[in-house]
Design an enzyme around this catalytic site. Structure first.
Site: not given
Ligand code: PGA
Length: 265
Positions: A100, A176
């Protein structure tokens, strides 16, 4: 470190300081009976929760991490957080280059490199995140992408700081809401690519660097991922944000990792 298990969560932009405190109290109580000899649990809350988090958890019980860091000690960088500020708060782990940060906030490989160098120079454990996008995967560029991110991200990192380096393999398409978890075979193959690249760069000492998988890890797929030969830990988002749910995952995967790593028969 070989023969060690790493399980942690990035809380992203969720939970106030008060909610983080409740979560950490609940988590440390639930896992209080588990020996930390072969197990490291780490939590990476928001910056505004770090102080409360530090006062809530004991060192050695749950490691405390920050989600990002500027490379300079101080300066005219409005809105940034410096390594000195994180040291002051008792932070132990700094996460660098999360998907991100790279793909939503536009962080470049060059910035990731400066942050990695600075985090290691300040004595933090650096959790460097790498991973290909869906487009790179479709074009058959996954391995090249991982190798590029590693070679640029770790440019200039000396061998003697490798024992404070952790890598997270987090394919962007797996992360995500809306992400599809990588199959255990696919993830393991990419962990092997990462480990091979690290050994090209550093020789056999690269074997000390743990590589964790992240991206839609949940109670349904955690055991299969933990059983794979090149996966040394799990880095979990949503499925770990409830302390009881994280406790369940930890207890499910621990024996799987231990059997694989020969800690128990
Ligand atoms: P998630 O996030 O397990 O919600 O997919 C993982 C991360 O961004 O580290």
């Amino acid at each position: 470190m070989a023969g060690h298990i790493y399980l942690g969560s990035n809380l992203k932009m969720y939970k106030t300081a008060r909610q983080t405190q409740d979560y950490l109290l609940n988590l440390s109580m639930s896992i209080g009976d588990l020996s930390r000899r072969d197990l490291t649990v780490f939590i990476i809350p928001s910056f505004t929760s770090l102080d409360r988090a530090r006062r809530t958890i004991h060192k050695g019980d749950i490691l405390l991490g920050a989600q990002n860091m500027h490379w300079e000690d101080e300066g005219q960088f409005t809105g940034e957080i410096s390594p000195l500020m994180l040291e002051d708060l008792g932070v132990e782990v700094v996460e660098i280059g999360h998907s991100e940060r790279r793909h939503v906030m536009g962080e470049t490989d060059a910035a990731v490199n400066r942050k990695t160098l600075s985090a290691l120079a300040h004595g933090f454990i650096c959790l460097l995140c790498v991973g290909e996008t869906a487009e790179q995967k479709a074009l058959g560029l996954s391995d090249e992408t991982l190798r590029t991110q590693l070679k640029t991200g770790l440019w200039g990192v000396p061998t003697d700081s490798l024992d404070r380096l952790w890598i997270a393999y987090e394919p962007v398409w797996a992360i995500g809401v809306g992400g599809t978890p990588a199959s255990e075979d696919y993830a393991d193959g990419k962990h092997a690519v990462i480990k091979h690249c690290l050994s090209e760069m550093y020789g056999s000492v690269a074997g000390r660097v743990p590589v964790l998988y992240g991206g839609s890890v949940n109670r349904g797929n955690c055991d299969a991922l933990a059983a794979m030969p090149h996966i040394d830990g799990l880095f979990i988002g949503r499925a770990a944000w409830d302390a009881n749910a994280f406790n369940e995952i930890i207890r499910a995967v621990l024996p799987v990792f231990q059997r694989k790593q020969g800690m128990v028969k």
